[in-house]
Design a protein around this motif. Structure first.
Motif, mmCIF file in Angstrom:
data_model
loop_
_atom_site.group_PDB
_atom_site.id
_atom_site.type_symbol
_atom_site.label_atom_id
_atom_site.label_comp_id
_atom_site.label_asym_id
_atom_site.label_seq_id
_atom_site.Cartn_x
_atom_site.Cartn_y
_atom_site.Cartn_z
ATOM 1 N N VAL A 169 -15.767 10.269 -5.903
ATOM 2 C CA VAL A 169 -15.572 8.774 -7.536
ATOM 3 C C VAL A 169 -15.293 10.303 -9.218
ATOM 4 O O VAL A 169 -15.894 10.699 -8.481
ATOM 5 C CB VAL A 169 -17.347 8.632 -7.852
ATOM 6 C CG1 VAL A 169 -17.347 8.270 -9.582
ATOM 7 C CG2 VAL A 169 -17.409 7.326 -6.917
ATOM 8 N N GLU A 170 -14.096 10.104 -9.439
ATOM 9 C CA GLU A 170 -13.326 10.918 -10.435
ATOM 10 C C GLU A 170 -13.645 10.085 -11.531
ATOM 11 O O GLU A 170 -12.824 9.421 -12.001
ATOM 12 C CB GLU A 170 -12.509 11.319 -9.730
ATOM 13 C CG GLU A 170 -12.491 12.190 -8.103
ATOM 14 C CD GLU A 170 -10.659 12.284 -7.552
ATOM 15 O OE1 GLU A 170 -10.841 13.209 -6.801
ATOM 16 O OE2 GLU A 170 -9.689 12.143 -8.510
ATOM 17 N N ALA A 171 -14.332 10.712 -12.377
ATOM 18 C CA ALA A 171 -14.328 10.711 -13.367
ATOM 19 C C ALA A 171 -14.193 9.068 -13.967
ATOM 20 O O ALA A 171 -13.496 8.799 -15.412
ATOM 21 C CB ALA A 171 -13.408 11.623 -14.641
ATOM 22 N N GLY A 224 -17.364 -0.512 -4.182
ATOM 23 C CA GLY A 224 -17.361 -1.236 -3.367
ATOM 24 C C GLY A 224 -16.326 -2.343 -3.165
ATOM 25 O O GLY A 224 -16.007 -3.025 -2.593
ATOM 26 N N GLY A 225 -15.471 -1.748 -5.225
ATOM 27 C CA GLY A 225 -14.113 -2.677 -4.638
ATOM 28 C C GLY A 225 -14.683 -4.001 -5.481
ATOM 29 O O GLY A 225 -12.998 -4.853 -5.407
ATOM 30 N N THR A 244 -8.848 6.589 0.311
ATOM 31 C CA THR A 244 -7.958 5.488 0.464
ATOM 32 C C THR A 244 -8.077 5.599 -1.629
ATOM 33 O O THR A 244 -9.723 4.843 -1.660
ATOM 34 C CB THR A 244 -7.762 4.477 0.499
ATOM 35 O OG1 THR A 244 -7.844 4.402 2.614
ATOM 36 C CG2 THR A 244 -7.252 2.913 0.209
ATOM 37 N N ASP A 245 -7.024 5.598 -2.640
ATOM 38 C CA ASP A 245 -7.850 5.666 -3.251
ATOM 39 C C ASP A 245 -8.080 4.031 -4.146
ATOM 40 O O ASP A 245 -6.530 2.970 -3.744
ATOM 41 C CB ASP A 245 -6.676 5.785 -4.520
ATOM 42 C CG ASP A 245 -6.925 6.067 -6.335
ATOM 43 O OD1 ASP A 245 -7.686 4.790 -6.821
ATOM 44 O OD2 ASP A 245 -6.302 6.073 -7.451
ATOM 45 N N MET A 271 0.660 -1.021 0.153
ATOM 46 C CA MET A 271 0.254 -0.087 0.180
ATOM 47 C C MET A 271 0.478 1.150 -0.218
ATOM 48 O O MET A 271 2.024 0.857 0.551
ATOM 49 C CB MET A 271 -0.774 0.168 1.438
ATOM 50 C CG MET A 271 -2.056 0.505 1.077
ATOM 51 S SD MET A 271 -3.535 -0.016 1.705
ATOM 52 C CE MET A 271 -2.799 -0.159 3.634
ATOM 53 N N THR A 272 0.214 1.995 -1.028
ATOM 54 C CA THR A 272 1.041 3.709 -0.901
ATOM 55 C C THR A 272 0.784 4.270 0.352
ATOM 56 O O THR A 272 0.831 3.994 1.895
ATOM 57 C CB THR A 272 1.123 4.665 -1.447
ATOM 58 O OG1 THR A 272 -0.501 4.685 -1.813
ATOM 59 C CG2 THR A 272 1.184 3.994 -3.300
#
Ligand SMILES: Nc1ncnc2c1ncn2[C@@H]1O[C@H](COP(=O)(O)OP(=O)(O)O)[C@@H](O)[C@H]1O
Ligand SMILES: [Mg+2]
Length: 142
Positions: A25-27, A73-74, A88-89, A1-2
């Motif tokens: 939520v981005e583009a 929800g990943g 968290t991205d 993880m970063t």
């Protein structure tokens, strides 16, 4: 993880000092299939949800609601764009971290399946808490 500094399970309601939205939520673009047969389910969805905010997503059948919820929800990842849950991205998370996110941070009630019929409604809600070995008392309270 970063440089993920996201708080642990249960910390989501602990205040909003960071000013970070609960969800960004981005583009987000997503398509199924490729080439001429591709279905463009999402074409640049962008919005934010604040901590504690209640949001309903509306749209006709086939407009991409389920696809978007899968991204948040990943369960699936966008072709382009970003989903950021509590700072968290999700694209920075590996499979096991996504599993933890789904177990500890995101609750899904699916349209057509997912409940365990021999359990009560309250026991069904408690299943993810059992999986992360929450104290029975804490589970009941939740
Ligand atoms: N697994 C899939 N494979 C191919 N196309 C899909 C798949 N899931 C959804 N779609 C298509 O993507 C579009 C958006 O679907 P969906 O996200 O399920 O919309 P909604 O939940 O708003 O009804 C629709 O055109 C649907 O047919
Ligand atoms: Mg749907």
């Amino acid at each position: 993880m970063t440089e993920n500094t996201s708080p642990g399970p249960g910390a989501a309601l602990a205040g909003d000092a960071s000013g970070e939205p609960m969800l960004r939520v981005e583009a987000v673009h997503h398509s199924y299939g490729t080439g001429a047969g591709a279905v463009h389910a999402l074409r640049g969805a962008s919005f934010t949800v604040r901590r504690g905010e209640l949001v309903a997503l509306k749209g006709r059948s086939g407009s991409g609601k389920t696809t978007l919820l899968h991204m948040i929800g990943g369960l699936d990842s966008p072709r382009t764009g970003r989903v950021v849950v509590d700072g968290t991205d999700l694209s920075t998370l590996g499979e096991s971290e996504l599993l933890e996110l789904r177990r500890d941070r995101i609750g899904f009630v699916f349209q057509s399946f997912g409940l365990i019929p021999i359990l009560t409604a309250a026991e069904n809600v408690g299943v993810p808490l059992r999986l992360r070995r929450a104290e029975p008392r804490a589970r009941e309270e939740r």
